[in-house]
Design a protein around this motif. Structure first.
Motif, mmCIF file in Angstrom:
data_model
loop_
_atom_site.group_PDB
_atom_site.id
_atom_site.type_symbol
_atom_site.label_atom_id
_atom_site.label_comp_id
_atom_site.label_asym_id
_atom_site.label_seq_id
_atom_site.Cartn_x
_atom_site.Cartn_y
_atom_site.Cartn_z
ATOM 1 N N ALA A 193 0.712 -0.998 -0.024
ATOM 2 C CA ALA A 193 -0.031 -0.002 0.055
ATOM 3 C C ALA A 193 1.100 1.135 -0.083
ATOM 4 O O ALA A 193 0.303 2.483 -0.611
ATOM 5 C CB ALA A 193 -0.907 0.169 1.194
ATOM 6 N N THR A 194 1.930 1.138 0.421
ATOM 7 C CA THR A 194 3.064 2.509 0.617
ATOM 8 C C THR A 194 3.562 2.616 -0.926
ATOM 9 O O THR A 194 4.164 3.786 -1.034
ATOM 10 C CB THR A 194 4.041 2.032 1.629
ATOM 11 O OG1 THR A 194 4.950 0.822 1.118
ATOM 12 C CG2 THR A 194 3.470 1.996 2.930
ATOM 13 N N SER A 195 3.382 1.747 -1.781
ATOM 14 C CA SER A 195 4.006 2.036 -3.022
ATOM 15 C C SER A 195 3.035 2.684 -3.897
ATOM 16 O O SER A 195 1.866 2.516 -4.071
ATOM 17 C CB SER A 195 4.563 0.696 -3.830
ATOM 18 O OG SER A 195 5.087 0.888 -4.797
ATOM 19 N N THR A 196 3.613 3.456 -4.985
ATOM 20 C CA THR A 196 3.026 4.031 -6.326
ATOM 21 C C THR A 196 3.600 3.445 -7.480
ATOM 22 O O THR A 196 3.182 4.211 -8.547
ATOM 23 C CB THR A 196 2.669 5.445 -6.129
ATOM 24 O OG1 THR A 196 4.067 6.216 -5.991
ATOM 25 C CG2 THR A 196 2.111 6.148 -4.618
ATOM 26 N N ASP A 197 4.562 2.595 -7.645
ATOM 27 C CA ASP A 197 5.007 2.060 -8.736
ATOM 28 C C ASP A 197 3.799 1.547 -9.683
ATOM 29 O O ASP A 197 3.004 0.780 -9.127
ATOM 30 C CB ASP A 197 6.241 1.002 -8.412
ATOM 31 C CG ASP A 197 7.213 1.985 -7.623
ATOM 32 O OD1 ASP A 197 7.245 3.300 -7.744
ATOM 33 O OD2 ASP A 197 8.130 1.433 -7.077
ATOM 34 N N ALA A 198 4.159 1.310 -10.998
ATOM 35 C CA ALA A 198 2.880 0.730 -11.701
ATOM 36 C C ALA A 198 3.106 -0.772 -11.485
ATOM 37 O O ALA A 198 2.258 -1.439 -11.653
ATOM 38 C CB ALA A 198 3.488 1.078 -13.255
ATOM 39 N N SER A 199 4.396 -1.167 -11.195
ATOM 40 C CA SER A 199 4.376 -2.762 -10.878
ATOM 41 C C SER A 199 3.666 -3.207 -9.607
ATOM 42 O O SER A 199 3.506 -4.248 -9.402
ATOM 43 C CB SER A 199 5.823 -3.140 -10.837
ATOM 44 O OG SER A 199 6.465 -2.467 -9.778
ATOM 45 N N ALA A 200 3.490 -2.088 -8.761
ATOM 46 C CA ALA A 200 2.658 -2.486 -7.612
ATOM 47 C C ALA A 200 1.166 -2.292 -7.671
ATOM 48 O O ALA A 200 0.445 -2.625 -6.529
ATOM 49 C CB ALA A 200 3.219 -1.760 -6.325
ATOM 50 N N ILE A 201 0.391 -1.882 -8.837
ATOM 51 C CA ILE A 201 -0.718 -1.751 -8.842
ATOM 52 C C ILE A 201 -1.631 -3.083 -8.665
ATOM 53 O O ILE A 201 -1.304 -4.061 -9.172
ATOM 54 C CB ILE A 201 -1.406 -1.214 -10.193
ATOM 55 C CG1 ILE A 201 -0.650 0.425 -10.409
ATOM 56 C CG2 ILE A 201 -2.540 -1.159 -10.439
ATOM 57 C CD1 ILE A 201 -1.095 1.181 -11.694
ATOM 58 N N ASP A 202 -2.628 -3.027 -7.713
ATOM 59 C CA ASP A 202 -3.399 -4.291 -7.349
ATOM 60 C C ASP A 202 -4.583 -4.278 -7.924
ATOM 61 O O ASP A 202 -5.141 -5.167 -8.704
ATOM 62 C CB ASP A 202 -3.557 -4.147 -5.800
ATOM 63 C CG ASP A 202 -4.034 -5.524 -5.390
ATOM 64 O OD1 ASP A 202 -4.084 -6.515 -5.940
ATOM 65 O OD2 ASP A 202 -4.756 -5.422 -4.155
ATOM 66 N N VAL A 203 -5.612 -3.086 -7.853
ATOM 67 C CA VAL A 203 -6.862 -2.983 -8.245
ATOM 68 C C VAL A 203 -7.010 -1.541 -8.729
ATOM 69 O O VAL A 203 -6.595 -0.817 -7.806
ATOM 70 C CB VAL A 203 -7.838 -3.552 -7.206
ATOM 71 C CG1 VAL A 203 -9.140 -3.204 -7.671
ATOM 72 C CG2 VAL A 203 -7.773 -4.742 -6.454
ATOM 73 N N THR A 204 -7.657 -1.571 -9.746
ATOM 74 C CA THR A 204 -8.060 0.001 -10.063
ATOM 75 C C THR A 204 -9.455 -0.229 -10.403
ATOM 76 O O THR A 204 -10.182 -1.266 -10.895
ATOM 77 C CB THR A 204 -7.420 0.371 -11.658
ATOM 78 O OG1 THR A 204 -7.797 -0.706 -12.646
ATOM 79 C CG2 THR A 204 -6.144 0.318 -11.415
ATOM 80 N N ALA A 205 -10.370 0.838 -10.259
ATOM 81 C CA ALA A 205 -11.725 0.917 -10.401
ATOM 82 C C ALA A 205 -12.150 2.291 -10.912
ATOM 83 O O ALA A 205 -11.599 3.217 -10.710
ATOM 84 C CB ALA A 205 -12.571 0.267 -8.957
ATOM 85 N N VAL A 206 -13.238 2.354 -11.733
ATOM 86 C CA VAL A 206 -13.538 3.684 -12.207
ATOM 87 C C VAL A 206 -15.309 3.703 -11.892
ATOM 88 O O VAL A 206 -15.906 2.648 -11.885
ATOM 89 C CB VAL A 206 -13.490 3.723 -13.588
ATOM 90 C CG1 VAL A 206 -12.135 4.016 -13.762
ATOM 91 C CG2 VAL A 206 -14.224 2.802 -14.506
ATOM 92 N N LEU A 207 -15.820 4.963 -11.593
ATOM 93 C CA LEU A 207 -17.117 5.080 -11.170
ATOM 94 C C LEU A 207 -17.718 5.909 -12.644
ATOM 95 O O LEU A 207 -17.141 6.903 -13.162
ATOM 96 C CB LEU A 207 -17.340 6.268 -10.237
ATOM 97 C CG LEU A 207 -18.363 6.302 -9.531
ATOM 98 C CD1 LEU A 207 -18.275 6.462 -7.934
ATOM 99 C CD2 LEU A 207 -19.441 7.171 -10.159
ATOM 100 N N THR A 208 -18.789 5.191 -13.299
ATOM 101 C CA THR A 208 -19.157 5.511 -14.629
ATOM 102 C C THR A 208 -20.704 5.323 -14.582
ATOM 103 O O THR A 208 -21.301 4.938 -13.704
ATOM 104 C CB THR A 208 -18.531 4.518 -15.676
ATOM 105 O OG1 THR A 208 -18.926 5.015 -16.988
ATOM 106 C CG2 THR A 208 -18.973 3.190 -15.359
ATOM 107 N N ASN A 209 -21.460 5.924 -15.805
ATOM 108 C CA ASN A 209 -22.603 5.620 -15.918
ATOM 109 C C ASN A 209 -23.364 6.495 -14.803
ATOM 110 O O ASN A 209 -24.491 5.998 -14.320
ATOM 111 C CB ASN A 209 -23.271 4.489 -16.308
ATOM 112 C CG ASN A 209 -22.623 3.631 -17.451
ATOM 113 O OD1 ASN A 209 -22.423 4.253 -18.442
ATOM 114 N ND2 ASN A 209 -22.525 2.235 -17.420
#
Length: 215
Positions: free
Chosen positions: A58-74
């Motif tokens: 959780a302390t990393s912001t590296d692209a290799s450390a991305i776990d889950v992404t989500a978008v709010l839409t519609n």
């Protein structure tokens, strides 16, 4: 998943004039604003809160450390303004993607609905949660959520004197014919105070907000 938000009484602009259409100016025999504005709030997503990224660790912001992404839409709003309370319902979808798919997983994400008056003043806010389930081998998941806000109709009207100034017809050649009544500070302030929005977004930490702003 849903929850209800009861906003403090907030005035909304409600200008009614003849058969004018929304946003239309009166040109028949004079100059006067006859725009029709509904008592229903504008629905939207505040900048920077429409997506969320979880990292591992959780302390990393590296692209290799991305776990889950989500978008709010519609994001959509419906409104019932027939009663003493104006009821605004907001529905939206959440679409998520995970990096590792080696097992089932449940992810819970926080979101908010807020009522904003005059573009800057938060008069009510409520936090909710939306749950997503990933099956084994599944990288994508989605779900829907809804929230609602109530505003007292008696408070959803501009003062009569302001309405009169905005809708008064002025003939060409009159001293104030070319003057925009909204240029008057007291009128402009009354209209701002009578405008509000129902906004939804992810409830982000300061670090998550910073990440969204800087990437």
């Amino acid at each position: 998943m849903s929850f209800r938000l009861i906003a403090a009484p907030v005035a909304l602009a409600l200008l009614v004039g003849g058969c004018a259409k929304t946003g239309e100016l009166s040109l028949d025999g004079g100059v006067g604003i006859t725009a029709v504005r509904t008592a229903c709030p504008i629905v939207g997503v505040p900048a920077g809160t429409g997506d969320i990224t979880l990292f591992d660790p959780a302390t990393s912001t590296d692209a290799s450390a991305i776990d889950v992404t989500a978008v709010l839409t519609n994001v959509r709003g419906t409104c019932d303004e027939t009663g003493a309370e104006v009821v605004s319902n907001v529905t939206f979808d959440v679409r998520a993607r995970r990096t590792r798919t080696d097992g089932p997983r449940d992810v819970t994400l926080p979101y908010f609905i807020t009522v904003v008056r005059g573009g800057t003043q938060v008069v009510a806010k409520r936090i909710g949660q939306v749950a997503l389930h990933f099956d084994t081998g599944q990288a994508l998941a989605s779900t829907s959520a809804q929230a609602s806000a109530n505003v007292n109709r008696a408070a959803a009207t501009l003062p009569q004197d302001v309405r009169d100034r905005l809708t008064r017809k002025r003939k060409a050649g009159d001293q104030d014919a070319a003057l925009d009544p909204l240029a008057a500070p007291e009128v402009r302030q009354a209209v701002l105070a009578a405008s509000f929005e129902s906004l939804v977004g992810f409830q982000l930490t300061n670090d998550q907000l910073r990440y969204n702003a800087q990437r």
